[in-house]
Design a protein around this motif. Structure first.
Motif, mmCIF file in Angstrom:
data_model
loop_
_atom_site.group_PDB
_atom_site.id
_atom_site.type_symbol
_atom_site.label_atom_id
_atom_site.label_comp_id
_atom_site.label_asym_id
_atom_site.label_seq_id
_atom_site.Cartn_x
_atom_site.Cartn_y
_atom_site.Cartn_z
ATOM 1 N N LEU A 166 0.719 -1.252 -0.021
ATOM 2 C CA LEU A 166 0.060 0.182 -0.017
ATOM 3 C C LEU A 166 0.832 1.220 -0.096
ATOM 4 O O LEU A 166 0.599 2.194 -0.576
ATOM 5 N N GLN A 167 1.792 1.240 0.663
ATOM 6 C CA GLN A 167 2.797 2.604 0.765
ATOM 7 C C GLN A 167 3.510 2.634 -0.495
ATOM 8 O O GLN A 167 3.783 3.532 -1.147
ATOM 9 N N ARG A 168 4.131 1.481 -1.286
ATOM 10 C CA ARG A 168 4.559 1.626 -2.566
ATOM 11 C C ARG A 168 3.691 2.070 -3.788
ATOM 12 O O ARG A 168 4.052 2.844 -4.727
ATOM 13 N N LEU A 169 2.481 1.587 -3.461
ATOM 14 C CA LEU A 169 1.434 2.208 -4.480
ATOM 15 C C LEU A 169 0.978 3.836 -4.022
ATOM 16 O O LEU A 169 0.356 4.234 -4.796
ATOM 17 N N GLY A 170 1.411 4.217 -3.172
ATOM 18 C CA GLY A 170 1.200 5.400 -2.660
ATOM 19 C C GLY A 170 -0.314 5.641 -2.147
ATOM 20 O O GLY A 170 -1.075 6.807 -2.092
ATOM 21 N N TYR A 171 -0.780 4.628 -1.636
ATOM 22 C CA TYR A 171 -2.233 4.304 -1.051
ATOM 23 C C TYR A 171 -2.171 4.649 0.443
ATOM 24 O O TYR A 171 -3.043 4.844 1.028
ATOM 25 N N LEU A 172 -1.054 4.620 1.109
ATOM 26 C CA LEU A 172 -0.832 4.515 2.546
ATOM 27 C C LEU A 172 0.116 5.482 3.006
ATOM 28 O O LEU A 172 0.953 5.556 2.657
ATOM 29 N N THR A 173 -0.120 6.547 4.108
ATOM 30 C CA THR A 173 0.980 7.263 4.727
ATOM 31 C C THR A 173 0.777 7.416 6.047
ATOM 32 O O THR A 173 -0.106 6.915 6.696
ATOM 33 N N GLY A 174 1.897 7.423 6.806
ATOM 34 C CA GLY A 174 2.378 7.484 8.128
ATOM 35 C C GLY A 174 2.501 6.242 8.530
ATOM 36 O O GLY A 174 2.643 6.052 9.886
ATOM 37 N N ALA A 175 2.716 5.270 8.016
ATOM 38 C CA ALA A 175 3.005 3.730 8.621
ATOM 39 C C ALA A 175 4.316 3.627 8.989
ATOM 40 O O ALA A 175 5.274 4.099 8.149
ATOM 41 N N PRO A 176 4.661 2.935 10.076
ATOM 42 C CA PRO A 176 6.047 2.658 10.647
ATOM 43 C C PRO A 176 6.554 1.490 9.736
ATOM 44 O O PRO A 176 5.911 0.913 8.868
ATOM 45 N N ALA A 177 7.718 0.980 10.083
ATOM 46 C CA ALA A 177 8.350 -0.170 9.407
ATOM 47 C C ALA A 177 7.668 -1.347 10.008
ATOM 48 O O ALA A 177 6.748 -1.250 10.990
ATOM 49 N N VAL A 178 7.406 -2.392 9.011
ATOM 50 C CA VAL A 178 6.510 -3.352 9.111
ATOM 51 C C VAL A 178 6.717 -4.388 10.552
ATOM 52 O O VAL A 178 5.921 -4.595 11.317
ATOM 53 N N ALA A 179 8.113 -4.257 11.092
ATOM 54 C CA ALA A 179 8.325 -5.031 12.257
ATOM 55 C C ALA A 179 7.817 -4.004 13.365
ATOM 56 O O ALA A 179 7.494 -4.708 14.445
#
Length: 395
Positions: free
Chosen positions: A246-259
């Motif tokens: 979702l982040q790579r597609l530009g659909y999500l902002t503000g997310a931390p590292a997956v871990a």
């Protein structure tokens, strides 16, 4: 050939489909209630050859542990308007922009034999056998039941149930829901049941996020949360973490590292601890009601794995351990504790999960069958718990 397996084969030119998506997103922001009568009019998911495919802007996703709905499989697709982004939240549903549509298609594998009458033979199976994040949903041996849309309009979210027509060519908006007789085939066992499509108003029973504020007419998504999406799934950019996609597609902002993001587990994965698997299962199946602000908040039995309400989720009592029943009437079966460590047969939780009796069964809506595998997991979870409960009169 069965009337349930007669498929119309057709596709749309990508440029036309893309234009239709833009048109849809424009209309989704308004306040009119004249929603399309047919699912195909949305131009979001369409029959394309031997598959049900999503418009180019759609992103197929899967939950770490999905909700049980009478063994139905589900194909989920998220559509976010061009140029818009969802805002990350570690606990609650992401803040999705107006114009977002979430499509969830319910379907069953079917027996190869032809069917007559209204009933059809359906099978237990894994979603991964029929769908992926690239090609969509393979239709050769499945029966489509319904596609539920959650549409984010300027005034809030709207739930729309589309029931697939008998010839499987399209789905029709049925605000009052539907009831479809089916037969479940599991090895040599056959069980008749009725698949229930909820009416549009029923959606608030699960999707209303806050009953303490009386916001029962305000609904929001359940599955679009970090802990449910934080898993690998095949799709655009290959098999990668869904939050990363979702982040790579530009659909999500503000997310931390997956871990660093919350993560529920796959309840099927027997390599993982039973405690984590059971908590994930109870979270997705029960926590929309059993939370500090849910419809079942007065029970004091909370399964929400999030932390937005400041509750002590690590407290055994919050998940029912040695907690005496405070609500539920006769639904407790005369048992004293929600969860009795080491004694699943004396636990109200297991008793209600095994029931199909109205007023006793849990969840109260959304199923006609008992989930045998889920019950086996919860039983194993309780069996392995340590401790012993005492009634207040015995202390």
């Amino acid at each position: 050939m069965s009337k349930f397996l007669r498929f119309a084969l057709w596709s749309l030119v990508a440029s036309v489909l893309g234009f239709a998506v833009l048109t849809h997103h424009s209309s989704a922001t308004g306040s009119r209630e004249d929603f399309p009568a047919k699912l195909s009019q949305w131009k979001l998911i369409q029959r394309a050859g031997d598959r049900l495919a999503a418009a180019p802007s759609g992103v197929t996703y899967e939950l770490a542990t999905p909700l049980f709905t009478d063994y139905a499989l589900k194909w989920r697709v998220l559509f976010i308007p061009n140029g818009q982004k969802a805002a990350y939240n570690p606990d609650r549903a992401f803040d999705l922009p107006v114009g977002t549509v979430i499509a969830k298609t319910f379907y069953y594998p079917v027996t190869p034999a032809d069917h007559t009458g209204e009933s059809a033979d359906v099978l237990k199976a894994r979603a991964s056998d029929y769908q992926d994040g690239v090609g969509g949903l393979r239709l050769a041996h499945v029966r489509l039941m319904e596609t539920r849309l959650l549409v984010h309009r300027a005034g809030g979210w709207v739930a729309l149930p589309y029931v697939w027509d008998e010839d499987q060519r399209d789905a029709t908006l049925e605000r009052v829901g539907d009831a479809i007789p089916l037969t479940m085939v599991d090895g040599a066992e056959r069980k008749d049941f009725v698949y229930v499509v909820p009416n549009a108003n029923d959606c608030a029973n699960c999707h209303a996020p806050n009953f303490t504020a009386g916001e029962i007419n305000h609904i929001e998504p359940i599955g679009i949360k970090a802990r449910h999406l934080n898993r690998d799934f095949p799709g655009k950019f290959g098999t990668i973490n869904q939050l990363t996609r979702l982040q790579r597609l530009g659909y999500l902002t503000g997310a931390p590292a997956v871990a660093s993001a919350p993560r529920n587990v796959d309840w099927h994965d027997e390599r993982l601890p039973v405690d984590a698997r059971a908590r994930s299962y109870l979270d997705i199946n029960c926590s929309h009601c059993h939370s500090p602000v849910g419809a079942a908040r007065t029970t004091g039995l909370w399964f929400d794995q999030g932390h937005e309400h400041g509750a002590d989720w690590a407290s055994p009592r919050r998940i029912g351990v040695c907690k005496q029943i405070v609500a539920g009437g006769h639904g407790g079966g005369g048992l004293p504790f929600d969860v009795a460590p080491g004694e699943p047969e004396k636990s109200i939780l297991l008793y209600r999960l095994r029931s199909n009796v109205p007023g006793t069964m849990m969840p109260e809506i959304g199923r006609s069958l008992v989930h045998a595998e889920g019950i086996a997991l919860v039983r194993s979870w309780i069996e392995r718990m340590e401790g012993q409960c005492r009634l207040a009169s015995e202390q």
